[in-house]
Design an enzyme around this catalytic site. Structure first.
Site, PDB file in Angstrom:
ATOM      1  N   TYR A   1      -7.161   9.096   6.156  1.00 53.08           N
ATOM      2  CA  TYR A   1      -8.220   9.302   5.180  1.00 53.08           C
ATOM      3  C   TYR A   1      -9.299  10.116   5.870  1.00 53.08           C
ATOM      4  O   TYR A   1      -9.746   9.752   6.957  1.00 53.08           O
ATOM      5  CB  TYR A   1      -8.780   7.960   4.680  1.00 53.08           C
ATOM      6  CG  TYR A   1      -9.908   8.147   3.692  1.00 53.08           C
ATOM      7  CD1 TYR A   1      -9.637   8.633   2.413  1.00 53.08           C
ATOM      8  CD2 TYR A   1     -11.224   7.879   4.037  1.00 53.08           C
ATOM      9  CE1 TYR A   1     -10.659   8.847   1.504  1.00 53.08           C
ATOM     10  CE2 TYR A   1     -12.253   8.083   3.123  1.00 53.08           C
ATOM     11  CZ  TYR A   1     -11.962   8.563   1.858  1.00 53.08           C
ATOM     12  OH  TYR A   1     -12.976   8.790   0.961  1.00 53.08           O
TER      13      TYR A   1
ATOM     14  N   ASP B   1       6.574  -7.067  14.969  1.00 53.64           N
ATOM     15  CA  ASP B   1       5.490  -6.204  15.436  1.00 53.64           C
ATOM     16  C   ASP B   1       5.991  -4.791  15.762  1.00 53.64           C
ATOM     17  O   ASP B   1       6.619  -4.577  16.803  1.00 53.64           O
ATOM     18  CB  ASP B   1       4.842  -6.848  16.675  1.00 53.64           C
ATOM     19  CG  ASP B   1       3.669  -6.032  17.172  1.00 53.64           C
ATOM     20  OD1 ASP B   1       3.292  -5.046  16.506  1.00 53.64           O
ATOM     21  OD2 ASP B   1       3.132  -6.386  18.237  1.00 53.64           O
TER      22      ASP B   1
ATOM     23  N   TYR C   1     -16.555   6.235   8.235  1.00 52.51           N
ATOM     24  CA  TYR C   1     -15.116   6.443   8.331  1.00 52.51           C
ATOM     25  C   TYR C   1     -14.783   7.723   9.116  1.00 52.51           C
ATOM     26  O   TYR C   1     -14.448   7.669  10.287  1.00 52.51           O
ATOM     27  CB  TYR C   1     -14.463   6.446   6.928  1.00 52.51           C
ATOM     28  CG  TYR C   1     -12.981   6.166   7.021  1.00 52.51           C
ATOM     29  CD1 TYR C   1     -12.446   4.938   6.658  1.00 52.51           C
ATOM     30  CD2 TYR C   1     -12.112   7.127   7.532  1.00 52.51           C
ATOM     31  CE1 TYR C   1     -11.095   4.675   6.801  1.00 52.51           C
ATOM     32  CE2 TYR C   1     -10.759   6.877   7.676  1.00 52.51           C
ATOM     33  CZ  TYR C   1     -10.258   5.648   7.297  1.00 52.51           C
ATOM     34  OH  TYR C   1      -8.917   5.392   7.444  1.00 52.51           O
TER      35      TYR C   1
ATOM     36  N   GLY D   1       0.789  -1.227   0.000  1.00 48.19           N
ATOM     37  CA  GLY D   1       0.000   0.000   0.000  1.00 48.19           C
ATOM     38  C   GLY D   1       0.820   1.276   0.000  1.00 48.19           C
ATOM     39  O   GLY D   1       1.831   1.399  -0.715  1.00 48.19           O
ATOM     40  N   TYR D   2       0.369   2.236   0.833  1.00 46.56           N
ATOM     41  CA  TYR D   2       0.999   3.555   0.848  1.00 46.56           C
ATOM     42  C   TYR D   2       2.431   3.525   1.403  1.00 46.56           C
ATOM     43  O   TYR D   2       3.269   4.324   1.010  1.00 46.56           O
ATOM     44  CB  TYR D   2       0.135   4.523   1.665  1.00 46.56           C
ATOM     45  CG  TYR D   2      -1.009   5.107   0.867  1.00 46.56           C
ATOM     46  CD1 TYR D   2      -0.763   5.785  -0.322  1.00 46.56           C
ATOM     47  CD2 TYR D   2      -2.333   5.005   1.297  1.00 46.56           C
ATOM     48  CE1 TYR D   2      -1.797   6.344  -1.068  1.00 46.56           C
ATOM     49  CE2 TYR D   2      -3.374   5.565   0.557  1.00 46.56           C
ATOM     50  CZ  TYR D   2      -3.100   6.232  -0.625  1.00 46.56           C
ATOM     51  OH  TYR D   2      -4.117   6.790  -1.361  1.00 46.56           O
TER      52      TYR D   2
ATOM     53  N   LEU E   1      -8.303   4.288  -1.898  1.00 48.28           N
ATOM     54  CA  LEU E   1      -8.055   3.330  -2.977  1.00 48.28           C
ATOM     55  C   LEU E   1      -7.947   1.927  -2.418  1.00 48.28           C
ATOM     56  O   LEU E   1      -7.953   1.724  -1.209  1.00 48.28           O
ATOM     57  CB  LEU E   1      -6.843   3.726  -3.823  1.00 48.28           C
ATOM     58  CG  LEU E   1      -5.614   4.301  -3.155  1.00 48.28           C
ATOM     59  CD1 LEU E   1      -4.876   3.210  -2.474  1.00 48.28           C
ATOM     60  CD2 LEU E   1      -4.748   4.964  -4.199  1.00 48.28           C
TER      61      LEU E   1
HETATM   62  P1  NAD Z   1      -1.806  -1.808   3.944  1.00 45.15           P
HETATM   63  O1  NAD Z   1      -2.625  -2.858   4.605  1.00 45.15           O
HETATM   64  O2  NAD Z   1      -1.539  -1.939   2.488  1.00 45.15           O
HETATM   65  O3  NAD Z   1      -0.360  -1.672   4.669  1.00 45.15           O
HETATM   66  C1  NAD Z   1      -0.176  -1.832   6.032  1.00 45.15           C
HETATM   67  C2  NAD Z   1       1.304  -1.993   6.357  1.00 45.15           C
HETATM   68  O4  NAD Z   1       1.430  -2.088   7.782  1.00 45.15           O
HETATM   69  C3  NAD Z   1       1.968  -3.264   5.793  1.00 45.15           C
HETATM   70  O5  NAD Z   1       3.297  -2.967   5.421  1.00 45.15           O
HETATM   71  C4  NAD Z   1       1.980  -4.221   6.995  1.00 45.15           C
HETATM   72  O6  NAD Z   1       3.007  -5.198   6.962  1.00 45.15           O
HETATM   73  C5  NAD Z   1       2.222  -3.211   8.104  1.00 45.15           C
HETATM   74  N1  NAD Z   1       1.812  -3.691   9.423  1.00 45.15           N
HETATM   75  C6  NAD Z   1       0.555  -3.961   9.871  1.00 45.15           C
HETATM   76  N2  NAD Z   1       0.592  -4.338  11.179  1.00 45.15           N
HETATM   77  C7  NAD Z   1       1.892  -4.276  11.555  1.00 45.15           C
HETATM   78  C8  NAD Z   1       2.581  -4.501  12.771  1.00 45.15           C
HETATM   79  N3  NAD Z   1       1.946  -4.871  13.887  1.00 45.15           N
HETATM   80  N4  NAD Z   1       3.926  -4.376  12.765  1.00 45.15           N
HETATM   81  C9  NAD Z   1       4.614  -4.015  11.650  1.00 45.15           C
HETATM   82  N5  NAD Z   1       4.011  -3.733  10.483  1.00 45.15           N
HETATM   83  C10 NAD Z   1       2.673  -3.873  10.437  1.00 45.15           C
HETATM   84  O7  NAD Z   1      -2.514  -0.439   4.312  1.00 45.15           O
HETATM   85  P2  NAD Z   1      -2.643   0.982   3.587  1.00 45.15           P
HETATM   86  O8  NAD Z   1      -4.005   1.100   3.025  1.00 45.15           O
HETATM   87  O9  NAD Z   1      -1.455   1.295   2.752  1.00 45.15           O
HETATM   88  O10 NAD Z   1      -2.649   1.925   4.874  1.00 45.15           O
HETATM   89  C11 NAD Z   1      -1.505   2.590   5.349  1.00 45.15           C
HETATM   90  C12 NAD Z   1      -1.956   3.869   6.022  1.00 45.15           C
HETATM   91  O11 NAD Z   1      -2.582   4.713   5.041  1.00 45.15           O
HETATM   92  C13 NAD Z   1      -3.014   3.628   7.113  1.00 45.15           C
HETATM   93  O12 NAD Z   1      -2.774   4.475   8.189  1.00 45.15           O
HETATM   94  C14 NAD Z   1      -4.314   3.985   6.414  1.00 45.15           C
HETATM   95  O13 NAD Z   1      -5.316   4.414   7.314  1.00 45.15           O
HETATM   96  C15 NAD Z   1      -3.836   5.141   5.528  1.00 45.15           C
HETATM   97  N6  NAD Z   1      -4.739   5.446   4.380  1.00 45.15           N
HETATM   98  C16 NAD Z   1      -5.254   4.444   3.589  1.00 45.15           C
HETATM   99  C17 NAD Z   1      -6.138   4.794   2.556  1.00 45.15           C
HETATM  100  C18 NAD Z   1      -6.755   3.728   1.650  1.00 45.15           C
HETATM  101  O14 NAD Z   1      -7.738   4.023   0.974  1.00 45.15           O
HETATM  102  N7  NAD Z   1      -6.189   2.541   1.590  1.00 45.15           N
HETATM  103  C19 NAD Z   1      -6.453   6.134   2.311  1.00 45.15           C
HETATM  104  C20 NAD Z   1      -5.861   7.125   3.096  1.00 45.15           C
HETATM  105  C21 NAD Z   1      -5.014   6.759   4.139  1.00 45.15           C
END
Ligand code: NAD
Length: 397
Positions: A229, A115, A239, A56-57, A277
Site C-alpha cells: 500500500y 509459520d 503509512y 484478505g488479498y 480496504l
Molecule cells: P490479512 O491479515 O487479511 O491476511 C494475512 C495473511 O497472512 C493470512 O492468510 C494469514 O494467515 C497469513 N499469515 C500471517 N502471518 C503468517 C505466518 N507467520 N505464516 C503463515 N501465514 C501467515 O492481510 P491483508 O490486508 O490481506 O494483507 C496482505 C498483504 O496486502 C500485506 O502485505 C498488506 O500490506 C498488503 N496490502 C493491504 C492493504 C489493505 O488495505 N488491507 C492494502 C494494500 C496492500
C-alpha cells in the site's frame, strides 16, 4: 453453538463458519461472473502458490487463480483450529470453505498451516510441490504479520506502526469507544525501523523464491508478486513514509534481487500496489479506520468502491496476465488509482478536515466499514442464519 461476534478493540476474537463459507462463495461467484480468463491477453496461471492464502488479498488471489483460471492452488497460512468450545479463526473457516468449493469443482486445493517465515514450512511446501504439482508458475506473497522469527538466528523481530523522523499528531477514530480524537504518534527509533523492515520487508519473499528455485520447483517464466500500500499525503505520515512504508520499500529491493537471482529461469517479480480496504491487517493500523470510512463514503458516491476480490481480479487481467501492463519507474503494478487520484483525494481531504466526533457518522461511511469488518469474520452476511445452532468444528481435507 449460536455464534455472535465478540469484538475486542480492533479485532473480533471469534468467527462464524457458515458466514465465512458464504463470504468465500460470494467471492467465487464474483470471479466467475467476471470471466477473467477471456479478459486476459496472456495465458493465465496453472499452478499457484499463495503465501498468506486464508484472508484478505491472499484469499482473493487464491479464489481468482482457481475459479477465474482453473488453477491448482497450494496455500500457506497461519490459522487457529476450532474446538468444541472455541471457534476457529476466520482464515481457518475460509480455507475449509475454499477446499470444499474447489474440490466440488474438481480443482486441486491443498493448504499448509504453519509459520511461513520458517524454513521448515518452506521445505514442507517444496516437498508438497514436488509431490503434487512438479512446479508452480505463479507465487503470490500476501503475508501481514506483526512479528517474524529469523530462521537463521532465531531472533524474534516485531513490527511497529510509527512515523519516521518526527512525531505526528492527527485525527483517529477509536472503533472500540466510537470516538474521534487526536493522537500523537512518537517517531520510531532506528531499532524499531529495522525490526519492521525485518518483518514486513522483502527479505522473506526473496528467501521463499530463492529456496523454491534452488529446489527446482519454480517453472521457467514464472511470475511472483508481493502486495503493498503506498497511499497519498493523508496516510503518508503513518503509512507510506512511516515504519511500515520503509518496510514496503524494501519489497522493491527484493523484487530486483529476485529477478537477478532467478534470471536463468526468467522469473518476473513485481510489487503490486493495491487500495486501502478493511482487512484484519489494516484495522490494526491507527488512523486507517477513519481514513477508510471516509474513502468508502467518497468512492461509493463515485461508484468506484471495490473490495479485495474486485482489486485482485483486476490485477490479474490488467497487470499480471496483460500483454503490456503499465508499470511505474520501480517496476510496480498499480491498482489504487480510483482511491489516490487527486480529485478523489481532494474530496477525502475536505471530509478529513471537517470530521469531528459529532459529525463522524454523517460524513463517513462507518456503517459500511463496520459491515465489512464484521464480514471478515463471517458476520453480518446476507443469507446466513445467525440464530442457528452451528458446529464450530469444521475441518478441511
Ligand atoms: P490479512 O491479515 O487479511 O491476511 C494475512 C495473511 O497472512 C493470512 O492468510 C494469514 O494467515 C497469513 N499469515 C500471517 N502471518 C503468517 C505466518 N507467520 N505464516 C503463515 N501465514 C501467515 O492481510 P491483508 O490486508 O490481506 O494483507 C496482505 C498483504 O496486502 C500485506 O502485505 C498488506 O500490506 C498488503 N496490502 C493491504 C492493504 C489493505 O488495505 N488491507 C492494502 C494494500 C496492500
Amino acid at each position: 453453538m449460536v455464534i455472535k461476534p465478540k469484538i475486542r478493540g480492533f479485532i473480533c476474537t471469534n468467527a462464524h463458519p457458515a458466514g465465512c463459507a458464504k463470504s468465500v462463495e460470494n467471492q467465487i461467484n464474483y470471479v466467475k461472473s467476471q470471466d477473467v480468463k477471456s479478459k486476459s491477453e496472456l495465458q493465465g496461471p496453472k499452478k499457484v502458490l499463495v503465501i498468506g492464502s486464508s484472508t484478505g488479498y491472499g484469499l482473493a488471489s487464491r479464489i481468482t487463480s482457481a475459479f477465474g483460471y482453473g488453477a491448482k492452488t497450494l496455500g500457506i497460512c497461519f490459522e487457529k483450529e476450532p474446538s468444541e468450545r472455541k471457534t476457529g479463526t476466520a482464515g481457518w473457516y475460509n480455507t475449509a470453505a475454499f477446499h470444499d468449493q474447489a474440490k466440488a469443482a474438481g480443482l486441486y486445493a491443498e493448504t499448509i498451516n504453519g509459520d511461513a517465515f520458517s524454513d521448515d514450512i518452506k521445505k514442507t511446501t517444496i516437498e508438497k510441490i514436488k509431490q503434487d504439482l512438479g512446479q508452480v508458475d505463479l507465487i503470490i506473497y500476501s503475508l501481514a504479520s506483526p512479528r517474524r522469527t529469523d530462521p537463521d538466528t532465531g531472533e524474534v523481530y516485531k513490527s511497529t506502526l510509527k512515523p519516521v523522523g518526527q512525531g505526528y499528531t492527527t485525527k483517529t477514530y477509536d472503533t472500540d469507544k466510537d470516538k474521534v480524537h487526536e493522537i500523537t504518534l512518537e517517531p520510531a527509533n532506528q531499532d524499531e525501523i529495522d525490526q519492521t523492515v525485518k518483518v514486513m520487508g522483502g527479505e522473506d519473499w526473496e528467501r521463499w523464491l530463492v529456496m523454491l528455485n534452488e529446489a527446482g520447483v519454480v517453472a521457467k517464466g514464472a511470475k511472483t508478486t508481493a502486495y503493498t500500500y503506498i497511499g497519498k499525503e493523508l496516510t503518508w505520515p503513518i503509512y507510506g513514509q512511516a515504519t511500515i512504508g520503509l518496510a514496503k520499500e524494501d519489497l522493491d529491493r527484493a523484487a530486483s534481487a529476485i529477478i537477478d537471482r532467478l534470471k536463468s529461469n526468467n522469473v518476473s517479480a513485481n510489487v503490486s500496489s493495491l487500495k486501502a480496504l478493511v482487512t484484519q491487517a489494516s484495522s490494526a493500523i491507527p488512523v486507517m479506520p477513519l481514513y477508510i470510512s471516509l474513502i468508502y463514503k467518497v468512492m461509493k458516491e463515485e461508484g468506484t468502491h471495490e473490495g479485495c476480490i474486485e482489486q485482485i481480479a483486476g490485477l490479474y487481467t490488467t497487470c499480471l496476465y496483460a500483454a503490456n501492463p503499465a508499470v511505474d519507474n520501480m517496476n510496480r503494478y498499480h491498482m489504487e488509482d480510483n482511491e489516490t487520484n487527486d480529485a478523489t483525494q481532494a474530496k477525502i481531504k475536505a471530509l478529513w478536515d471537517r470530521v469531528t466526533q459529532e459529525n463522524f457518522h454523517d460524513l463517513s461511511d462507518y456503517a459500511g466499514y463496520h459491515h465489512e469488518f464484521l464480514n471478515l469474520f463471517g458476520f453480518d452476511i446476507q443469507g446466513v442464519d445467525y440464530e442457528a445452532d452451528v458446529d464450530p468444528v469444521v475441518n478441511w481435507s
